[in-house]
Motif scaffolding. Structure first.
Motif, PDB file in Angstrom:
ATOM      1  N   ILE A  61      42.923  41.368  32.294  1.00 39.93           N
ATOM      2  CA  ILE A  61      41.950  42.128  33.196  1.00 39.93           C
ATOM      3  C   ILE A  61      41.884  41.443  34.443  1.00 39.93           C
ATOM      4  CG2 ILE A  61      39.600  42.863  33.204  1.00 39.93           C
ATOM      5  CD1 ILE A  61      41.459  44.658  31.370  1.00 39.93           C
ATOM      6  N   LEU A  62      41.529  40.096  34.357  1.00 40.71           N
ATOM      7  CA  LEU A  62      41.384  39.284  35.623  1.00 40.71           C
ATOM      8  C   LEU A  62      42.487  39.357  36.801  1.00 40.71           C
ATOM      9  CD1 LEU A  62      39.387  37.520  36.870  1.00 40.71           C
ATOM     10  CD2 LEU A  62      40.642  35.410  35.903  1.00 40.71           C
ATOM     11  N   SER A  63      43.710  39.548  36.075  1.00 40.81           N
ATOM     12  CA  SER A  63      44.880  40.064  36.906  1.00 40.81           C
ATOM     13  C   SER A  63      44.743  41.296  37.662  1.00 40.81           C
ATOM     14  CB  SER A  63      46.064  39.939  36.352  1.00 40.81           C
ATOM     15  OG  SER A  63      46.437  38.334  35.975  1.00 40.81           O
ATOM     16  N   PHE A  64      44.367  42.329  36.660  1.00 43.01           N
ATOM     17  CA  PHE A  64      44.204  43.765  37.197  1.00 43.01           C
ATOM     18  C   PHE A  64      43.276  43.735  38.114  1.00 43.01           C
ATOM     19  CE2 PHE A  64      41.347  47.406  36.712  1.00 43.01           C
ATOM     20  CZ  PHE A  64      42.419  48.466  36.955  1.00 43.01           C
ATOM     21  N   LEU A  65      42.090  42.959  38.062  1.00 39.95           N
ATOM     22  CA  LEU A  65      41.013  43.069  38.996  1.00 39.95           C
ATOM     23  C   LEU A  65      41.564  42.394  40.338  1.00 39.95           C
ATOM     24  CD1 LEU A  65      37.890  42.159  37.019  1.00 39.95           C
ATOM     25  CD2 LEU A  65      38.643  44.467  37.894  1.00 39.95           C
ATOM     26  N   GLY A  66      42.246  41.578  40.293  1.00 36.69           N
ATOM     27  CA  GLY A  66      43.390  40.927  41.699  1.00 36.69           C
ATOM     28  C   GLY A  66      43.893  42.051  42.157  1.00 36.69           C
ATOM     29  N   GLY A  67      44.615  42.866  41.355  1.00 39.74           N
ATOM     30  CA  GLY A  67      45.534  43.958  41.929  1.00 39.74           C
ATOM     31  C   GLY A  67      44.367  44.949  42.616  1.00 39.74           C
ATOM     32  N   VAL A  68      43.395  45.220  42.043  1.00 42.36           N
ATOM     33  CA  VAL A  68      42.516  45.981  42.950  1.00 42.36           C
ATOM     34  C   VAL A  68      42.179  45.611  44.229  1.00 42.36           C
ATOM     35  CG1 VAL A  68      39.862  47.139  42.777  1.00 42.36           C
ATOM     36  CG2 VAL A  68      41.412  47.068  40.538  1.00 42.36           C
ATOM     37  N   ARG A  69      41.775  44.358  44.256  1.00 38.30           N
ATOM     38  CA  ARG A  69      41.495  43.584  45.474  1.00 38.30           C
ATOM     39  C   ARG A  69      42.570  43.686  46.555  1.00 38.30           C
ATOM     40  NH1 ARG A  69      38.517  37.726  44.947  1.00 38.30           N
ATOM     41  NH2 ARG A  69      38.145  37.933  47.177  1.00 38.30           N
ATOM     42  N   TRP A  70      43.661  43.469  45.991  1.00 39.84           N
ATOM     43  CA  TRP A  70      44.804  43.554  46.739  1.00 39.84           C
ATOM     44  C   TRP A  70      45.181  45.002  47.387  1.00 39.84           C
ATOM     45  CZ3 TRP A  70      49.094  40.049  48.026  1.00 39.84           C
ATOM     46  CH2 TRP A  70      50.092  40.656  48.382  1.00 39.84           C
ATOM     47  N   ALA A  87      45.262  37.238  50.222  1.00 36.95           N
ATOM     48  CA  ALA A  87      45.472  35.894  49.617  1.00 36.95           C
ATOM     49  C   ALA A  87      44.585  35.644  48.709  1.00 36.95           C
ATOM     50  CB  ALA A  87      45.290  34.673  50.894  1.00 36.95           C
ATOM     51  N   TRP A  88      43.349  36.113  48.980  1.00 35.65           N
ATOM     52  CA  TRP A  88      42.229  35.892  47.910  1.00 35.65           C
ATOM     53  C   TRP A  88      42.547  36.904  46.576  1.00 35.65           C
ATOM     54  CZ3 TRP A  88      39.173  32.317  46.943  1.00 35.65           C
ATOM     55  CH2 TRP A  88      38.951  31.257  48.018  1.00 35.65           C
ATOM     56  N   ALA A  89      43.141  37.907  46.960  1.00 35.87           N
ATOM     57  CA  ALA A  89      43.685  38.846  45.853  1.00 35.87           C
ATOM     58  C   ALA A  89      44.565  38.342  44.694  1.00 35.87           C
ATOM     59  CB  ALA A  89      44.191  40.016  46.218  1.00 35.87           C
ATOM     60  N   VAL A  90      45.328  37.259  45.225  1.00 39.92           N
ATOM     61  CA  VAL A  90      45.992  36.392  44.181  1.00 39.92           C
ATOM     62  C   VAL A  90      45.468  35.657  43.476  1.00 39.92           C
ATOM     63  CG1 VAL A  90      48.333  35.011  44.244  1.00 39.92           C
ATOM     64  CG2 VAL A  90      48.057  36.840  46.034  1.00 39.92           C
ATOM     65  N   VAL A  91      44.434  34.958  43.889  1.00 41.73           N
ATOM     66  CA  VAL A  91      43.832  34.117  43.096  1.00 41.73           C
ATOM     67  C   VAL A  91      43.392  34.379  41.791  1.00 41.73           C
ATOM     68  CG1 VAL A  91      41.437  32.590  43.125  1.00 41.73           C
ATOM     69  CG2 VAL A  91      42.804  32.825  45.125  1.00 41.73           C
ATOM     70  N   PRO A  92      42.919  35.715  41.421  1.00 31.42           N
ATOM     71  CA  PRO A  92      42.453  35.965  39.988  1.00 31.42           C
ATOM     72  C   PRO A  92      43.742  35.812  39.027  1.00 31.42           C
ATOM     73  CG  PRO A  92      41.482  37.412  41.314  1.00 31.42           C
ATOM     74  CD  PRO A  92      42.164  36.688  42.159  1.00 31.42           C
ATOM     75  N   SER A  93      44.831  36.275  39.505  1.00 31.11           N
ATOM     76  CA  SER A  93      46.069  35.892  38.519  1.00 31.11           C
ATOM     77  C   SER A  93      46.282  34.839  38.286  1.00 31.11           C
ATOM     78  CB  SER A  93      47.331  36.941  39.092  1.00 31.11           C
ATOM     79  OG  SER A  93      46.909  38.142  39.313  1.00 31.11           O
TER      80      SER A  93
END
Length: 163
Positions: A61-70, A87-93
């Motif tokens: 789910i954390l990775s999914f949320l990073g994808g939403v940010r991306w 760049a910040w969108a990669v951090v959750p994954s």
């Protein structure tokens, strides 16, 4: 920062029923995993068999949320703002991967995931205020991040109190 769109995305203030329903359905595995760890008898199910799905789901789910940010950052202008948000969108994954890698130390992994879900919730509220996502998304994410974090903390406490 601006979006390449005729209508600002933040104009849509009403939370769509589908987003509410699907968002809360997505939090069910968090609660189920936490309750399983909290209520399951010590045997016959090994604790590791119960905690790994909680860690894995929290990471997914954390990775999914990073994808939403991306996705939200793709149309940003100027390019410097887009690059920073991507760049910040990669951090959750990356954080999710670290937490999941600590499956042999699940208390640490759960603590990392709980903190990361709080941080992602804050980032999502920020994105809504900056009109990178609809206004309703920030409101929904506060609720969902709060519930996910609570479940992760319950799982953590269950592991500490019932090793």
């Amino acid at each position: 920062m601006t979006l390449m769109s005729d209508r600002p995305i933040g104009e849509e203030a009403r939370l769509p029923a589908a987003a509410l329903l699907l968002g809360w359905a997505g939090d069910v595995p968090f609660g189920a995993g936490a309750l399983a760890l909290l209520l399951a008898p010590p045997m016959p199910i090994p604790r590791e068999d119960l905690v790994l799905p909680v860690l894995a789901y929290g990471a997914v789910i954390l990775s999914f949320l990073g994808g939403v940010r991306w996705g939200a950052a793709l149309n940003l202008r100027p390019a410097e703002a887009r690059a920073r948000e991507l760049a910040w969108a990669v951090v959750p994954s990356l954080v999710a991967w670290i937490a999941l890698s600590l499956h042999a130390r699940p208390v640490v992994g759960l603590a990392i995931l709980a903190a990361a879900h709080v941080a992602q919730g804050v980032a999502d509220v920020r994105a809504a205020r900056l009109v990178l996502v609809p206004a309703w998304y920030g409101t929904l994410r506060v609720q969902l991040a709060g519930a996910a974090t609570l479940a992760l903390l319950v799982a953590l406490v269950a592991l500490v109190l019932r090793p």
